[in-house]
Design a protein around this motif. Structure first.
Motif, PDB file in Angstrom:
ATOM      1  N   ALA A 180       0.815  -1.224   0.000  1.00  0.00           N
ATOM      2  CA  ALA A 180       0.000   0.000   0.000  1.00  0.00           C
ATOM      3  C   ALA A 180       0.849   1.275   0.000  1.00  0.00           C
ATOM      4  N   SER A 181       1.973   1.252   0.717  1.00  0.00           N
ATOM      5  CA  SER A 181       2.823   2.451   0.751  1.00  0.00           C
ATOM      6  C   SER A 181       3.522   2.633  -0.596  1.00  0.00           C
ATOM      7  N   THR A 202       6.265  -9.998  -4.480  1.00  0.00           N
ATOM      8  CA  THR A 202       4.979 -10.611  -4.813  1.00  0.00           C
ATOM      9  C   THR A 202       4.086  -9.527  -5.405  1.00  0.00           C
ATOM     10  N   LYS A 287      -3.802 -10.952   0.486  1.00  0.00           N
ATOM     11  CA  LYS A 287      -3.031  -9.812   0.967  1.00  0.00           C
ATOM     12  C   LYS A 287      -3.930  -8.602   0.759  1.00  0.00           C
TER      13      LYS A 287
HETATM   14  O1  N01 Z   1       3.491  -2.674   3.780  1.00  0.00           O
HETATM   15  P1  N01 Z   1       3.086  -4.113   3.176  1.00  0.00           P
HETATM   16  P2  N01 Z   1       2.897  -1.244   3.434  1.00  0.00           P
HETATM   17  N1  N01 Z   1      12.458  -8.124  -0.323  1.00  0.00           N
HETATM   18  O2  N01 Z   1       3.447  -5.097   4.239  1.00  0.00           O
HETATM   19  C1  N01 Z   1       7.774  -6.279   0.399  1.00  0.00           C
HETATM   20  C2  N01 Z   1      -1.594   0.283   5.671  1.00  0.00           C
HETATM   21  N2  N01 Z   1      -1.425   1.355   4.714  1.00  0.00           N
HETATM   22  O3  N01 Z   1       3.641  -0.242   4.243  1.00  0.00           O
HETATM   23  O4  N01 Z   1       4.350  -9.207  -0.516  1.00  0.00           O
HETATM   24  C3  N01 Z   1      11.565  -7.634  -1.198  1.00  0.00           C
HETATM   25  O5  N01 Z   1       1.730  -4.108   2.644  1.00  0.00           O
HETATM   26  C4  N01 Z   1       6.554  -7.140   0.527  1.00  0.00           C
HETATM   27  O6  N01 Z   1       6.625  -8.227  -0.369  1.00  0.00           O
HETATM   28  P3  N01 Z   1       5.744  -9.571  -0.100  1.00  0.00           P
HETATM   29  C5  N01 Z   1      -2.382  -0.848   5.044  1.00  0.00           C
HETATM   30  O7  N01 Z   1      -3.150  -1.479   6.024  1.00  0.00           O
HETATM   31  C6  N01 Z   1      -2.527   1.946   4.213  1.00  0.00           C
HETATM   32  O8  N01 Z   1       2.850  -1.017   2.015  1.00  0.00           O
HETATM   33  O9  N01 Z   1       5.842  -9.837   1.375  1.00  0.00           O
HETATM   34  N3  N01 Z   1      10.358  -7.165  -0.862  1.00  0.00           N
HETATM   35  C7  N01 Z   1       5.469  -6.117   0.177  1.00  0.00           C
HETATM   36  O10 N01 Z   1       5.352  -5.945  -1.196  1.00  0.00           O
HETATM   37  C8  N01 Z   1      -1.289  -1.741   4.549  1.00  0.00           C
HETATM   38  O11 N01 Z   1      -1.701  -3.055   4.309  1.00  0.00           O
HETATM   39  C9  N01 Z   1      -2.398   2.905   3.270  1.00  0.00           C
HETATM   40  O12 N01 Z   1       6.360 -10.602  -0.939  1.00  0.00           O
HETATM   41  C10 N01 Z   1      10.055  -7.206   0.438  1.00  0.00           C
HETATM   42  C11 N01 Z   1       6.031  -4.834   0.795  1.00  0.00           C
HETATM   43  O13 N01 Z   1       7.423  -5.035   0.991  1.00  0.00           O
HETATM   44  C12 N01 Z   1      -0.268  -1.592   5.636  1.00  0.00           C
HETATM   45  O14 N01 Z   1      -0.329  -0.235   6.010  1.00  0.00           O
HETATM   46  C13 N01 Z   1      -1.155   3.307   2.828  1.00  0.00           C
HETATM   47  C14 N01 Z   1      10.915  -7.695   1.423  1.00  0.00           C
HETATM   48  C15 N01 Z   1       5.422  -4.519   2.142  1.00  0.00           C
HETATM   49  O15 N01 Z   1       4.079  -4.245   1.948  1.00  0.00           O
HETATM   50  C16 N01 Z   1       1.137  -1.911   5.244  1.00  0.00           C
HETATM   51  O16 N01 Z   1       1.425  -1.338   3.965  1.00  0.00           O
HETATM   52  C17 N01 Z   1      -0.053   2.709   3.361  1.00  0.00           C
HETATM   53  C18 N01 Z   1      12.172  -8.170   0.988  1.00  0.00           C
HETATM   54  N4  N01 Z   1      13.052  -8.692   1.835  1.00  0.00           N
HETATM   55  C19 N01 Z   1      -0.192   1.728   4.299  1.00  0.00           C
HETATM   56  N5  N01 Z   1      10.308  -7.601   2.622  1.00  0.00           N
HETATM   57  C20 N01 Z   1      -3.605   3.500   2.706  1.00  0.00           C
HETATM   58  O17 N01 Z   1      -4.577   3.766   3.347  1.00  0.00           O
HETATM   59  C21 N01 Z   1       9.099  -7.078   2.399  1.00  0.00           C
HETATM   60  N6  N01 Z   1       8.929  -6.839   1.081  1.00  0.00           N
HETATM   61  C22 N01 Z   1      -3.601   3.704   1.289  1.00  0.00           C
END
Ligand code: N01
Length: 493
Positions: A180-181, A202, A287
């Motif tokens: 999401a970020s 992913t 997810k």
């Molecule tokens: O974090 P995430 P986020 N090597 O955990 C990847 C809220 N939110 O900060 O899917 C490579 O969703 C990981 O890959 P995978 C909302 O509830 C809301 O984005 O694990 N990649 C994934 O793609 C959200 O669900 C808003 O394979 C690696 C990413 O990092 C929650 O916060 C906005 C890795 C993490 O995605 C979290 O969102 C922002 C590695 N070693 C957040 N490790 C809104 O309201 C991790 N990843 C819009």
């Protein structure tokens, strides 16, 4: 001895502020909100990355009792949400209750006194009859341990710790993660960077957002006739509830959602190889589904590439991926999410007989009754506690439901008198959690993907396995029979 306050709330983010408004509405003015930072706002204060916005429509992602007729867009950006929260705290006279820079590090239930003693980082102690933890589930950034990171000569940081001095203009930047970020950062920095490498592990399911400006006429109507905005709020809420069915067992709706998302991908990404890489291979909703109308089109730009080969290691000049290619970089943005499911509270919470909540949850996985109260920890409530998260609707609705329950809980505590405390029955908590875990097995979240919803033992400790209307029903009426009344021991002087 009487405690300093009837209620202590830890955290002045959305959860803490919903709690404060509910207490005021119930006529309870003796409360304090401890906030570790110098400003309120929680996640909306901390996340300042470009494009940070909410993916729940504003009419719903706001306090029901304190509407805002002047929202600029259907989906509000971080600055607007933060200023709304500050405005609410002034308008609703919450400021006098808020103690900024008060980082609570320990809370202990004193059985003889029948109250909680909190201690902040400066050693200041405050006693409260009821303690509400509004710590927020998404505030501990996850930075994966990648080989060679300390050798990297460029700049790097996590999205939630955005470096205000960082200017991406003209730089070669990589974003790690596609959650999401990331999907908000990527389209917002792509136009200014020299080159953007998006490193995906992913692919995410991405659906339409349909954001739009709220016109002046509409704002004026909301101002003059608040019922119109209320109607909009209800409409969005029920649409979201309807889509929630796709997560908890409605396979047809789930397939329709997947079909719509794949169609969007086909329409928005020109290159077939990139499209293939962006196509998820797991059930939609497992997810978090992402809402964006500018993420996919970013991959049509000449200065953006999607790398799905996996990271081998960092080098001094950039990142080496598993296909042997070195990506030369000036900066790396970790959009790698948060540690959420282990609910590793950063406060040492000590209940009856020296029980420690953090240690217990590490062993059993976080659990509570109705995601709110915990056996062995009398007069404590966890806002957005275990299994209260959602994939389909506004989390504020869940906090409001919790507060309906907590207000009655506080009344019950008051009625039980100074000579006793009330403690949740262990058996009730056990039965509730068995049911929640059994229900979760039938949902989309158990369909096999890996997500932040699961803790390190693969247990889903974050999500509620039903619709928010069901949770509201469950929390509507406080049942004192699930608690035991315990006479407090005599105070030894
Ligand atoms: O974090 P995430 P986020 N090597 O955990 C990847 C809220 N939110 O900060 O899917 C490579 O969703 C990981 O890959 P995978 C909302 O509830 C809301 O984005 O694990 N990649 C994934 O793609 C959200 O669900 C808003 O394979 C690696 C990413 O990092 C929650 O916060 C906005 C890795 C993490 O995605 C979290 O969102 C922002 C590695 N070693 C957040 N490790 C809104 O309201 C991790 N990843 C819009």
């Amino acid at each position: 001895m009487k405690p300093d306050f009837e209620v202590g709330i830890v955290g002045a983010g959305f959860a803490g502020l919903v709690a404060a408004l509910s207490l005021k509405k119930a006529g309870k003015e003796s409360f304090v909100i401890f906030e570790r930072a110098g400003e309120i706002g929680g996640t909306w204060r901390d996340n300042i990355y470009p494009g940070c916005a909410c993916d729940v429509a504003v009419h719903l992602y706001s306090f029901g009792a304190v509407p805002n007729a002047r929202w600029s867009n259907l989906y509000a950006g971080q600055p607007e949400i933060l200023s709304y929260l500050k405005d609410v705290s002034v308008r609703c006279e919450l400021q006098k209750h808020i103690r900024l820079n008060s980082d609570i590090v320990a809370a202990k239930f004193l059985e003889e006194e029948s109250y909680w003693l909190t201690t902040d980082r400066m050693g200041r102690e405050t006693s409260v009859s009821v303690l509400l933890l509004g710590l927020g589930p998404l505030n501990r950034p996850f930075l994966p341990s990648l080989k060679g990171l300390n050798e990297f000569g460029g700049h790097y940081f996590h999205t939630s710790q955005w470096d205000r001095n960082f200017d991406p203009t003209g730089k070669r930047v990589a974003v790690i993660g596609t959650g999401a970020s990331a999907i908000q950062v990527v389209p917002n920095i792509a136009p200014v960077v020299k080159y953007l490498t998006v490193i995906q592990r992913t692919p995410a399911w991405v659906t339409h957002r349909f954001d739009k400006k709220i016109g002046k006429t509409c704002k004026d109507v909301y101002q003059r006739f608040p019922v119109a905005q209320r109607f909009k709020r209800e409409f969005i809420y029920w649409i979201n509830e309807l889509f929630g069915l796709a997560f908890i067992g409605n396979k047809t709706l789930n397939k329709v959602m997947a079909w719509t998302a794949l169609r969007k991908l086909r329409n928005e990404v020109k290159d077939a190889t990139t499209r293939k890489k962006l196509t998820p291979a797991y059930t939609i909703g497992c997810k978090r589904i992402l809402k964006s109308d500018d993420y996919y089109p970013t991959f049509n730009r000449d200065n953006v590439s999607l790398v799905a080969e996996g990271i081998d290691r960092f080098t001094q000049l950039g990142i080496l991926t598993n296909d042997g290619k070195e990506h030369l970089l000036d900066a790396v943005i970790f959009a790698t999410g948060f540690v959420a499911a282990d609910l590793d509270l950063y406060i040492n919470v000590v209940g009856l007989q020296g029980r420690n909540l953090v240690d217990e949850w590490k062993t059993t996985g976080a659990q509570a009754y109705l995601g709110t109260t915990v056996a062995g920890y009398p007069h404590l409530a966890v806002l957005l506690g275990p299994n209260t998260g959602l994939g389909h609707n506004s989390i504020l609705h869940m906090i409001e439901s919790q507060m309906n329950y907590i207000i009655q809980y506080i009344d019950c505590i008051e009625k039980s008198g100074a000579e006793a405390y009330i403690d949740l029955k262990e058996s009730v908590q056990h039965v509730y959690n068995e049911r929640i875990q059994a229900q979760l097995k039938k949902t989309v979240w158990a369909s096999g993907c890996k997500s932040w919803y699961m803790n390190s033992n693969g247990k889903n400790t974050t999500l509620y396995p039903g619709l928010t209307v069901t949770f509201r029903k469950e929390t509507r009426k406080f049942d004192p029979r699930v608690y035991q009344k315990v006479r407090r021991p005599a105070l030894v002087l």
